[in-house]
Scaffold this motif. Structure first.
Motif, PDB file in Angstrom:
ATOM      1  N   LYS A 171       1.088  -1.148   0.187  1.00  0.00           N
ATOM      2  CA  LYS A 171       0.126   0.000   0.204  1.00  0.00           C
ATOM      3  C   LYS A 171       0.604   1.356   0.179  1.00  0.00           C
ATOM      4  O   LYS A 171       0.505   2.704  -0.678  1.00  0.00           O
ATOM      5  CB  LYS A 171      -1.036  -0.278   1.196  1.00  0.00           C
ATOM      6  N   MET A 215       2.395   1.821  -3.620  1.00  0.00           N
ATOM      7  CA  MET A 215       1.621   2.355  -4.201  1.00  0.00           C
ATOM      8  C   MET A 215       1.289   3.946  -4.337  1.00  0.00           C
ATOM      9  O   MET A 215       1.379   4.351  -5.193  1.00  0.00           O
ATOM     10  CB  MET A 215       0.525   1.562  -4.163  1.00  0.00           C
ATOM     11  N   GLU A 260       0.408  -3.341  -8.328  1.00  0.00           N
ATOM     12  CA  GLU A 260      -1.158  -3.512  -8.510  1.00  0.00           C
ATOM     13  C   GLU A 260      -1.151  -4.845  -8.175  1.00  0.00           C
ATOM     14  O   GLU A 260      -1.767  -5.836  -7.240  1.00  0.00           O
ATOM     15  CB  GLU A 260      -1.650  -2.464  -9.290  1.00  0.00           C
ATOM     16  N   ARG A 277      -7.000   4.464 -10.692  1.00  0.00           N
ATOM     17  CA  ARG A 277      -5.910   4.121  -9.459  1.00  0.00           C
ATOM     18  C   ARG A 277      -6.174   4.705  -8.313  1.00  0.00           C
ATOM     19  O   ARG A 277      -5.331   4.635  -7.671  1.00  0.00           O
ATOM     20  CB  ARG A 277      -4.865   4.381 -10.138  1.00  0.00           C
ATOM     21  N   ASP A 285      -6.950   3.183  -4.750  1.00  0.00           N
ATOM     22  CA  ASP A 285      -6.026   1.938  -4.321  1.00  0.00           C
ATOM     23  C   ASP A 285      -4.625   2.702  -3.948  1.00  0.00           C
ATOM     24  O   ASP A 285      -4.368   2.492  -2.812  1.00  0.00           O
ATOM     25  CB  ASP A 285      -6.291   1.158  -5.626  1.00  0.00           C
ATOM     26  N   ARG A 294      -5.318   4.968  -0.799  1.00  0.00           N
ATOM     27  CA  ARG A 294      -4.811   4.200   0.867  1.00  0.00           C
ATOM     28  C   ARG A 294      -3.999   3.689   1.694  1.00  0.00           C
ATOM     29  O   ARG A 294      -4.714   3.620   3.019  1.00  0.00           O
ATOM     30  CB  ARG A 294      -5.136   2.071  -0.297  1.00  0.00           C
ATOM     31  N   HIS A 295      -2.742   4.228   1.612  1.00  0.00           N
ATOM     32  CA  HIS A 295      -1.654   3.856   3.004  1.00  0.00           C
ATOM     33  C   HIS A 295      -2.048   5.637   3.594  1.00  0.00           C
ATOM     34  O   HIS A 295      -1.997   5.921   4.763  1.00  0.00           O
ATOM     35  CB  HIS A 295      -0.623   4.298   2.175  1.00  0.00           C
TER      36      HIS A 295
END
Length: 287
Positions: free
Chosen positions: A119, A122, A166, A218, A221, A224-225
């Protein structure tokens, strides 16, 4: 060169703090993966006193570099993706010493990805992608097409790395070879930018439209971190984020990334009173 280096890595392998010894040999003349050296001797150590220690050797004909890297420094590089050649060394180098299967376990972790924070990686790639896109589009709107092209190529590279991450893979030095198999549409976009005979202005215009699509799909996702970080308490100042152990990994991209996520509705701005009644503090939160 291997025979010349053998006494060096045998001595290093005898040190109790040495975790692994890997030999990487060049695959072609002037190989950039080995920094043009004929061989790289990578030694991973548990000793954190000197994070990076390097020596160069020659037998009069060939040259070699020895890099002694602390485990902590190595894992930081892997997390940030800032030394892609090291990934190549770890995956494809020959292991000559492996204390308690450290290198074997590290390779497995890199492939399976749980330890190195998928995460977070990304998020880091998305933040760099967003910055490159914004800077490129600004130059484009100013009519500075060559500068726009430079930033667009950089942003596409981060898009490619994001696509690889991903899927749960580790981006390698040859990331475009990976992307060609994983997401041909991104590869095609890159190919069109650099090989098309259309005027540069037209190529950039089409690419910005396509980039908006890729970024939009994108963002949830990729964000998210940083959203998980923000969710750990009710309200954050930007200084608190810069000092947070994980959020500070975004470095110079943090603020433009936060503003991007505000614009997309992922992060909320909260105004609070300051000593000056004419101006407010600007803090951040997620629902």
């Amino acid at each position: 060169m291997e025979q010349v280096l053998r006494p060096i890595y045998q001595e290093r392998a005898s040190f109790p703090e040495t975790l692994g010894v890997i030999l990487v040999e060049k695959r072609c003349k002037g190989d950039p993966v080995t920094d043009t050296f004929d061989a790289i001797l990578l030694i991973i150590t548990a000793d954190e006193e000197i994070p990076i220690f390097t020596k160069h050797y020659t037998d009069g004909h060939e040259k070699a570099a020895m890099h002694v890297i602390s485990e902590k420094q190595l894992k930081k590089w892997l997390l940030l993706g800032s030394q892609r050649k090291v990934v190549d060394w770890l995956f494809y180098g020959r292991v000559y010493f492996d204390r308690n299967e450290f290198v074997e376990n590290l390779r497995r972790e890199m492939q399976e990805y749980p330890f190195y924070g998928r995460k977070m990686k990304m998020g880091l790639e998305l933040s760099k992608l967003v910055r490159g896109y914004i800077e490129g589009k600004t130059f484009f709107e100013q009519g500075n097409y060559m500068d726009a092209y430079h930033h667009v190529v950089k942003s596409l590279h981060h898009l490619a790395r994001l696509a690889v991450i991903e899927t749960g893979l580790f981006p390698e030095v040859t990331v475009w070879s990976q992307v060609k198999k994983i997401d041909p549409s991104i590869y095609k976009l890159y190919e069109e930018l650099i090989t098309s005979e259309e005027p540069l202005e037209k190529r950039l215009e089409l690419l910005f439209l396509a980039s908006e699509f890729f970024i939009h799909h994108r963002t949830a996702d990729g964000a998210r971190h940083i959203m998980d970080v923000l969710a750990t308490k009710e309200l954050w100042t930007i200084q608190e984020l810069h000092e947070h152990e994980e959020a500070r990994m975004y470095s110079i991209d943090l603020e433009v990334y936060i503003e991007f996520l505000i614009d997309k509705g992922f992060i909320q701005v909260v105004q609070s009173e300051s000593k000056n009644e004419l101006i407010f503090h600007r803090d951040y939160r997620v629902e």
